[in-house]
Scaffold this motif. Structure first.
Motif, PDB file in Angstrom:
ATOM      1  N   GLU A  46       8.476   6.931   6.242  1.00  0.00           N
ATOM      2  CA  GLU A  46       9.019   6.960   4.886  1.00  0.00           C
ATOM      3  C   GLU A  46       8.271   7.946   3.999  1.00  0.00           C
ATOM      4  O   GLU A  46       8.866   8.628   3.175  1.00  0.00           O
ATOM      5  N   LYS A  47       6.948   8.032   4.200  1.00  0.00           N
ATOM      6  CA  LYS A  47       6.131   8.836   3.289  1.00  0.00           C
ATOM      7  C   LYS A  47       5.759  10.205   3.862  1.00  0.00           C
ATOM      8  O   LYS A  47       5.065  10.980   3.206  1.00  0.00           O
ATOM      9  N   GLY A  48       6.143  10.462   5.094  1.00  0.00           N
ATOM     10  CA  GLY A  48       5.754  11.733   5.713  1.00  0.00           C
ATOM     11  C   GLY A  48       4.271  11.771   6.042  1.00  0.00           C
ATOM     12  O   GLY A  48       3.644  12.828   6.029  1.00  0.00           O
ATOM     13  N   ALA A  49       3.712  10.610   6.341  1.00  0.00           N
ATOM     14  CA  ALA A  49       2.303  10.554   6.740  1.00  0.00           C
ATOM     15  C   ALA A  49       2.201  10.643   8.265  1.00  0.00           C
ATOM     16  O   ALA A  49       3.204  10.605   8.963  1.00  0.00           O
ATOM     17  N   LYS A  50       0.960  10.746   8.749  1.00  0.00           N
ATOM     18  CA  LYS A  50       0.769  10.928  10.186  1.00  0.00           C
ATOM     19  C   LYS A  50      -0.090   9.781  10.721  1.00  0.00           C
ATOM     20  O   LYS A  50      -1.056   9.371  10.070  1.00  0.00           O
ATOM     21  N   ILE A  51       0.242   9.309  11.920  1.00  0.00           N
ATOM     22  CA  ILE A  51      -0.570   8.268  12.540  1.00  0.00           C
ATOM     23  C   ILE A  51      -1.407   8.868  13.657  1.00  0.00           C
ATOM     24  O   ILE A  51      -0.911   9.645  14.468  1.00  0.00           O
ATOM     25  N   LYS A  52      -2.699   8.501  13.660  1.00  0.00           N
ATOM     26  CA  LYS A  52      -3.581   8.967  14.732  1.00  0.00           C
ATOM     27  C   LYS A  52      -4.191   7.754  15.424  1.00  0.00           C
ATOM     28  O   LYS A  52      -4.432   6.736  14.777  1.00  0.00           O
ATOM     29  N   TYR A  53      -4.423   7.891  16.718  1.00  0.00           N
ATOM     30  CA  TYR A  53      -4.926   6.754  17.487  1.00  0.00           C
ATOM     31  C   TYR A  53      -6.311   7.032  18.083  1.00  0.00           C
ATOM     32  O   TYR A  53      -6.532   8.090  18.678  1.00  0.00           O
ATOM     33  N   LEU A  59       0.820  -1.223   0.000  1.00  0.00           N
ATOM     34  CA  LEU A  59       0.000   0.000   0.000  1.00  0.00           C
ATOM     35  C   LEU A  59       0.852   1.270   0.000  1.00  0.00           C
ATOM     36  O   LEU A  59       0.319   2.389   0.006  1.00  0.00           O
ATOM     37  N   LYS A  60       2.161   1.070   0.007  1.00  0.00           N
ATOM     38  CA  LYS A  60       3.097   2.188   0.129  1.00  0.00           C
ATOM     39  C   LYS A  60       2.791   3.330  -0.845  1.00  0.00           C
ATOM     40  O   LYS A  60       2.744   4.492  -0.462  1.00  0.00           O
ATOM     41  N   ASN A  61       2.567   2.965  -2.111  1.00  0.00           N
ATOM     42  CA  ASN A  61       2.393   4.014  -3.121  1.00  0.00           C
ATOM     43  C   ASN A  61       1.033   4.693  -3.069  1.00  0.00           C
ATOM     44  O   ASN A  61       0.763   5.626  -3.815  1.00  0.00           O
ATOM     45  N   LYS A  62       0.178   4.221  -2.180  1.00  0.00           N
ATOM     46  CA  LYS A  62      -1.124   4.885  -2.013  1.00  0.00           C
ATOM     47  C   LYS A  62      -1.022   6.016  -0.989  1.00  0.00           C
ATOM     48  O   LYS A  62      -1.987   6.750  -0.786  1.00  0.00           O
ATOM     49  N   ILE A  63       0.115   6.079  -0.300  1.00  0.00           N
ATOM     50  CA  ILE A  63       0.263   7.063   0.779  1.00  0.00           C
ATOM     51  C   ILE A  63       1.181   8.204   0.342  1.00  0.00           C
ATOM     52  O   ILE A  63       2.276   7.975  -0.177  1.00  0.00           O
ATOM     53  N   LYS A  64       0.692   9.421   0.576  1.00  0.00           N
ATOM     54  CA  LYS A  64       1.485  10.611   0.235  1.00  0.00           C
ATOM     55  C   LYS A  64       1.742  11.421   1.510  1.00  0.00           C
ATOM     56  O   LYS A  64       1.114  11.209   2.531  1.00  0.00           O
ATOM     57  N   VAL A  71       3.891  -0.940  14.374  1.00  0.00           N
ATOM     58  CA  VAL A  71       5.233  -0.673  13.843  1.00  0.00           C
ATOM     59  C   VAL A  71       5.289  -0.638  12.304  1.00  0.00           C
ATOM     60  O   VAL A  71       5.907   0.274  11.745  1.00  0.00           O
ATOM     61  N   PRO A  72       4.648  -1.570  11.573  1.00  0.00           N
ATOM     62  CA  PRO A  72       4.706  -1.466  10.102  1.00  0.00           C
ATOM     63  C   PRO A  72       4.155  -0.133   9.593  1.00  0.00           C
ATOM     64  O   PRO A  72       4.682   0.436   8.638  1.00  0.00           O
ATOM     65  N   TRP A  73       3.114   0.373  10.264  1.00  0.00           N
ATOM     66  CA  TRP A  73       2.501   1.648   9.832  1.00  0.00           C
ATOM     67  C   TRP A  73       3.382   2.832  10.222  1.00  0.00           C
ATOM     68  O   TRP A  73       3.454   3.827   9.497  1.00  0.00           O
ATOM     69  N   GLN A  74       4.050   2.718  11.377  1.00  0.00           N
ATOM     70  CA  GLN A  74       4.990   3.780  11.777  1.00  0.00           C
ATOM     71  C   GLN A  74       6.105   3.894  10.744  1.00  0.00           C
ATOM     72  O   GLN A  74       6.508   4.994  10.364  1.00  0.00           O
ATOM     73  N   GLY A 111       1.444  13.968   4.293  1.00  0.00           N
ATOM     74  CA  GLY A 111       0.255  14.630   4.843  1.00  0.00           C
ATOM     75  C   GLY A 111      -0.950  13.714   5.003  1.00  0.00           C
ATOM     76  O   GLY A 111      -1.924  14.075   5.662  1.00  0.00           O
ATOM     77  N   ASP A 112      -0.902  12.529   4.388  1.00  0.00           N
ATOM     78  CA  ASP A 112      -2.001  11.572   4.573  1.00  0.00           C
ATOM     79  C   ASP A 112      -2.003  11.065   6.013  1.00  0.00           C
ATOM     80  O   ASP A 112      -0.996  11.151   6.716  1.00  0.00           O
ATOM     81  N   GLU A 113      -3.151  10.504   6.419  1.00  0.00           N
ATOM     82  CA  GLU A 113      -3.232  10.002   7.787  1.00  0.00           C
ATOM     83  C   GLU A 113      -3.605   8.518   7.836  1.00  0.00           C
ATOM     84  O   GLU A 113      -4.382   8.033   7.017  1.00  0.00           O
ATOM     85  N   ILE A 114      -3.003   7.836   8.800  1.00  0.00           N
ATOM     86  CA  ILE A 114      -3.305   6.427   9.059  1.00  0.00           C
ATOM     87  C   ILE A 114      -3.893   6.371  10.465  1.00  0.00           C
ATOM     88  O   ILE A 114      -3.315   6.901  11.409  1.00  0.00           O
ATOM     89  N   VAL A 115      -5.071   5.752  10.589  1.00  0.00           N
ATOM     90  CA  VAL A 115      -5.738   5.718  11.892  1.00  0.00           C
ATOM     91  C   VAL A 115      -5.661   4.306  12.485  1.00  0.00           C
ATOM     92  O   VAL A 115      -6.049   3.326  11.839  1.00  0.00           O
ATOM     93  N   LEU A 116      -5.151   4.220  13.707  1.00  0.00           N
ATOM     94  CA  LEU A 116      -5.073   2.958  14.455  1.00  0.00           C
ATOM     95  C   LEU A 116      -5.819   3.155  15.772  1.00  0.00           C
ATOM     96  O   LEU A 116      -6.340   4.228  16.026  1.00  0.00           O
ATOM     97  N   THR A 117      -5.840   2.126  16.614  1.00  0.00           N
ATOM     98  CA  THR A 117      -6.409   2.320  17.951  1.00  0.00           C
ATOM     99  C   THR A 117      -5.294   2.157  18.981  1.00  0.00           C
ATOM    100  O   THR A 117      -4.242   1.609  18.685  1.00  0.00           O
ATOM    101  N   GLN A 118      -5.570   2.623  20.182  1.00  0.00           N
ATOM    102  CA  GLN A 118      -4.569   2.527  21.254  1.00  0.00           C
ATOM    103  C   GLN A 118      -4.396   1.097  21.737  1.00  0.00           C
ATOM    104  O   GLN A 118      -3.499   0.832  22.523  1.00  0.00           O
TER     105      GLN A 118
END
Lengths: 402, 138
Positions: A132-139, A102-107, A124-127, A109-116
């Motif tokens: 690598e892509k400068g995306a942000k993770i939100k929980y 899914l790497k090339n789908k992320i640019k 860790v894979p999403w971190q 400023g994009d966000e990835i949402v996980l839970t706590q």
């Protein structure tokens, strides 16, 4: 469901530890294997061990059929089409595979949402991808009772969200999350929706079409199958469009010196000689679970959940984490004044196998404001008598520290 | 591989002496005037110990620690702190694993070895940090 008869299918349950009959309560880590699974693997190695998808000879044909049958059983078990279920090494590899394709789908400023309450394998894979892509993770946060703050679903997931990845059942708290709701909001925001089902699939019916997830990851060894094999479900149109994960043999249809054409699904995602014995063992585990019936297993575990609450809560200083309802038979707890490691060591003296520590969920432990916990996790072969043995063991251990 | 050690009971680890150090750890608490402070984790279980040293002329004048750990790691740190208080850095650096096992004087199973030795690792690394810092200053 005749638990006594079921127990006879598991040779390891006859083992004694330090002079006590084994009480195996570490099923969230890995489950024991019935003779049916062990024999299926033995039968392959003793009678038709060959590589698949290439040999013309008889044994290769037999191995190919057995391995493809296993694929059919697993894909049917989760309600998917045959092409939509890939065999992997397990949940961790499935999630890493996703983060890779899914790497090339992320640019940026994009966000990835996980839970706590995610396991490290769904953090860790999403971190790494986000870095690598400068995306942000939100929980999405966790309430003090170990449930998700569902009101945050629609606040945290926005049009910036490209991936929502969440655990179905917590390996620490036993919480069963409202993933249908989560998926609905993810899709409304045009985000992909991924489920870590490692802990749920062994214990309850999981239907990928009803959940309407885009991907779902799971492991065989947590559902009576062997280690080193697991699955990844993906919607057909997505798996067709996305690039391969690893390349090489078996995943190609045609190779020239310049380029290659990928094989059909699911083989496009299974490069190299796969874990054939593991796959066959996985198929045998599915047969076994179907024979017993997931509804029966769930009903049995409900009994064990009630018994565990009733029995453990009577012990002085015990604190059980996680919700009382909508939960699986995974219990994390502590006894005041005794470290989880010391408890687990002492329980081992009485033949009781539990886990202690942070359960590969350090961020969650931080949120719950605990450093570690003891975890007792049950499965179809566990009995109410074993819950009592656990309680007796805890009482004896408490005395040593009194 | 089945390990035949059924006679090894965890109960034997929790001797009176160990439990005493666990419940009443020596040199436990904060030190505001520490010359060096360092924290180590046991990645396996999340145990955490913070060590503070007051050092004068190469001698460990005072030692304090705080921890979130099991009886084995906490009592090991407590005993070690008593052992090194007043010793020179050179003497402290000479302490080896076997000394810690002798000090604890209990059978430590393979899975608990990490707990017993975390304090020694922490002590060695803390001294290293102190010495590196002094070297840079000079």
């Amino acid at each position: 469901m005749d638990v006594k008869r079921i127990r006879e299918d598991f040779p390891i349950l006859k083992r004694e530890i330090k002079g006590n009959k084994l009480v195996y309560l570490d099923n969230a880590a890995t489950t024991q294997k019935p003779s049916q699974v062990i024999n299926a693997i033995k039968d392959y190695y003793e009678n038709y061990n060959s590589n698949i998808h290439r040999g013309i000879h008889k044994m290769s044909e037999e191995a190919t059929i057995a391995y493809e049958e296993a694929h059919k059983k697993v894909s049917k078990f989760i309600g998917s089409k045959f092409e939509e279920t890939i065999f992997t090494k397990g949940t961790t590899e499935s999630l890493n595979l996703l983060a890779s394709i899914l790497k090339n789908k992320i640019k940026r400023g994009d966000e990835i949402v996980l839970t706590q309450m995610e396991h490290h394998s769904n953090i860790v894979p999403w971190q790494q991808l986000a870095k690598e892509k400068g995306a942000k993770i939100k929980y999405i946060e966790v309430n003090s009772d170990g449930t998700l703050k569902t009101e945050q679903f629609s606040q945290i997931i926005t049009s910036k969200t490209k991936i929502v990845s969440a655990v179905h059942m917590s390996n620490v708290l036993g919480t069963i999350n409202q993933i249908k709701e989560l998926g609905k909001i993810a899709h409304e925001n045009k985000s992909l929706f991924i489920i870590d089902a490692a802990q749920s699939i062994p214990h309850m019916t999981v239907d990928v079409k009803k959940i309407n997830c885009d991907f779902l990851a799971f492991s065989a060894h947590k559902m009576l199958g062997p280690t080193g094999i697991g699955g990844l479900y993906g919607k057909k149109e997505l798996l067709e469009e996305l690039p391969p994960f690893q390349t090489g043999g078996d995943m190609i249809r045609q190779v020239t010196f310049k380029e290659a054409v990928w094989n059909d699904l699911p083989w496009k995602y299974e490069a190299g000689t796969p874990n054939i014995a593991g796959g066959i063992g996985f198929g045998a585990a599915i047969d076994y679970l179907k024979k017993i019936g997931l509804e029966n297993i769930q009903e049995h575990e409900e009994k064990l959940i009630r018994k565990t609450f009733k029995t453990l809560e009577r012990i002085n200083g015990v604190e059980i984490y996680g919700p009382r309802i909508n939960r699986g038979a995974v219990f994390s707890f502590n006894i005041k004044g005794i470290h989880s490691h010391d408890l687990a060591s002492l329980l081992d003296d009485y033949g009781i196998a539990v886990r202690a520590g942070h359960h590969c969920a350090m961020p969650l432990m931080q949120t719950m404001n605990i450093h570690s916990s003891v975890r007792a996790s049950f499965y179809l072969y566990n009995t109410e008598e074993e819950v009592e043995k656990l309680a007796e063991g805890l009482k004896k251990a408490s005395k040593i520290f009194a | 591989m089945i390990i035949d050690d059924d006679l090894n009971k965890a109960e034997d680890m929790y001797k009176e002496n160990i439990l005493d150090h666990y419940k009443n750890p020596r040199n436990y608490g904060d030190m505001k005037t520490a010359d060096v402070e360092h924290t180590e984790f046991n990645a396996l279980c999340g145990d955490k110990i913070r060590l503070m040293l007051k050092i004068e002329k190469e001698v460990i004048k005072d030692i304090k620690f705080t921890s979130q750990g099991c009886a084995i790691s906490k009592s090991s740190m407590s005993m070690l702190s008593e052992e090194i208080k007043g010793k020179t850095l050179l003497q402290a650096k000479k302490i080896v694993k076997q000394d810690v096992f002798k000090m604890l004087n209990i059978p430590i199973s393979a899975v608990r070895t990490k707990c017993a030795l975390l304090p020694l690792d922490l002590l060695k690394n803390t001294i290293k940090i102190y010495e590196n810092y002094k070297e840079k200053k000079q």
